[in-house]
Design a protein around this motif. Structure first.
Motif, PDB file in Angstrom:
ATOM      1  N   GLU A 117       0.828  -1.205   0.000  1.00 42.72           N
ATOM      2  CA  GLU A 117       0.000   0.000   0.000  1.00 42.72           C
ATOM      3  C   GLU A 117       0.863   1.256   0.000  1.00 42.72           C
ATOM      4  N   ALA A 135       2.218   1.794  -3.371  1.00 45.80           N
ATOM      5  CA  ALA A 135       1.230   2.353  -4.282  1.00 45.80           C
ATOM      6  C   ALA A 135       1.092   3.854  -4.047  1.00 45.80           C
ATOM      7  N   ARG A 136       1.072   4.243  -2.772  1.00 43.03           N
ATOM      8  CA  ARG A 136       0.941   5.655  -2.440  1.00 43.03           C
ATOM      9  C   ARG A 136       2.110   6.458  -3.013  1.00 43.03           C
ATOM     10  N   LEU A 186       4.108   5.606  -5.462  1.00 43.16           N
ATOM     11  CA  LEU A 186       4.132   5.586  -6.916  1.00 43.16           C
ATOM     12  C   LEU A 186       3.155   6.613  -7.476  1.00 43.16           C
ATOM     13  N   ALA A 187       1.963   6.641  -6.862  1.00 44.67           N
ATOM     14  CA  ALA A 187       0.944   7.563  -7.350  1.00 44.67           C
ATOM     15  C   ALA A 187       1.435   9.004  -7.241  1.00 44.67           C
ATOM     16  N   ARG A 188       2.338   9.228  -6.317  1.00 46.40           N
ATOM     17  CA  ARG A 188       2.820  10.567  -6.046  1.00 46.40           C
ATOM     18  C   ARG A 188       3.910  10.991  -6.997  1.00 46.40           C
ATOM     19  N   SER A 189       4.444  10.051  -7.749  1.00 43.77           N
ATOM     20  CA  SER A 189       5.675  10.375  -8.463  1.00 43.77           C
ATOM     21  C   SER A 189       5.442  10.781  -9.914  1.00 43.77           C
ATOM     22  N   THR A 190       5.796   9.909 -10.806  1.00 46.83           N
ATOM     23  CA  THR A 190       5.897  10.276 -12.212  1.00 46.83           C
ATOM     24  C   THR A 190       4.684  11.034 -12.751  1.00 46.83           C
ATOM     25  N   GLY A 191       3.513  10.511 -12.483  1.00 42.23           N
ATOM     26  CA  GLY A 191       2.332  11.105 -13.077  1.00 42.23           C
ATOM     27  C   GLY A 191       2.135  12.551 -12.696  1.00 42.23           C
ATOM     28  N   TRP A 192       2.251  12.832 -11.401  1.00 40.95           N
ATOM     29  CA  TRP A 192       2.059  14.199 -10.943  1.00 40.95           C
ATOM     30  C   TRP A 192       3.142  15.098 -11.516  1.00 40.95           C
TER      31      TRP A 192
END
Lengths: 154, 154
Positions: B6, B9-10, B12-18
């Motif tokens: 978890e 995931a948190r 990862l969500a914070r990295s490249t995309g943002w």
DNA sequence: TATTGTTATACTCTATAACTATA
DNA sequence: TATAGTTATAGAGTATAACAATA
């Protein structure tokens, strides 16, 4: 040499900027698509993530961090409140402002549904890159996303 | 180890995309700002660039390349035609379609004003990167902007 | 006087559906 | 019948300006 300044400008215009846009658009489409099953938009997920990271914030402060106007924030928070994912607490130090906070349901949705969902999109999206390229990319984008010197927030 | 799935995931969500989004938004703002003096929008500049690269195209084909609907293309081309930057020639092979082409004025504006303007923005924007980082970035973004295998255009 | 949240309002961007002329 | 361009129209999404409560 052998390449005129005009030609250089033409080539430059064709490169990083367009690629950056294309890549961002491609990723956003995939993210919106993945989130559709939850009924949330990419922006709304963004609000939840900001709150998860920073703790309770005023609507305006959330907007500042996401580059969203405060009038636009109203409806955004309405949606999340109606779904029970955030609550409009009052800031006890300044009673004009809310202290928007994640509810338990909001925290759970993030941990068990939203983060895994977006992580999978990232995985598929960036999966074509090797580990070194991904690390490179994150580092370089970090440099670009930061405001240049002497151009802080108003 | 020591990092739960978890938590991963948190993160990862914070990295490249943002970062990708932030960087793209930052660049677009600067480009729109720089182009404002010419009265053109980023999208309109995009149409001119596509035509410069590919030669005369139908409105629909331009739209395809820029991910813009054909109904939206109508006004876009109207604006450029009114300014004398493109002309609506007829495709002699298919008289339903236009052959939108750059005028001499369009070519000159690109070469002497628009390309230098956007090149300067790129220069300031990517100037914080070294040459190697820029080359890296272009290569990696190229990989990401391309559609993944098995997901070609409709 | 300035600021937070709110509302009404308007503006931009975009897509959908129906039309026309060609194919 | 299908397609290119067009138009009317409607739906997002956003920002601006004015207002109430609070600072």
């Amino acid at each position: 040499m052998g390449v005129s300044e005009e030609e250089q400008a033409r080539l430059l215009a064709r490169s990083t900027g367009w690629l950056l846009n294309d890549a961002a658009r491609a990723l956003n489409q995939r993210l919106e698509e993945a989130l559709r099953a939850t009924g949330l938009r990419w922006r709304e997920y963004g609000v939840l993530v900001v709150l998860e990271e920073a703790g309770p914030l005023s609507q305006q402060e959330i907007g500042r961090r996401l580059a969203v106007d405060r009038s636009t924030m109203v409806h955004l928070v309405d949606v999340l409140e109606e779904r029970g994912l955030v609550a409009r607490g009052r800031d006890r130090a300044d009673r004009r402002a809310y202290a928007i906070e994640l509810t338990g349901a909001g925290q759970e949705l993030l941990a068990h549904v939203l983060h895994p969902l977006t992580a999978e999109v990232h995985e598929r999206f960036a999966g074509r890159l090797g580990r070194r390229d991904r690390a490179h990319l994150d580092r370089i984008l970090g440099l670009l996303a930061a405001p240049p010197a002497g151009e802080g927030p108003a």
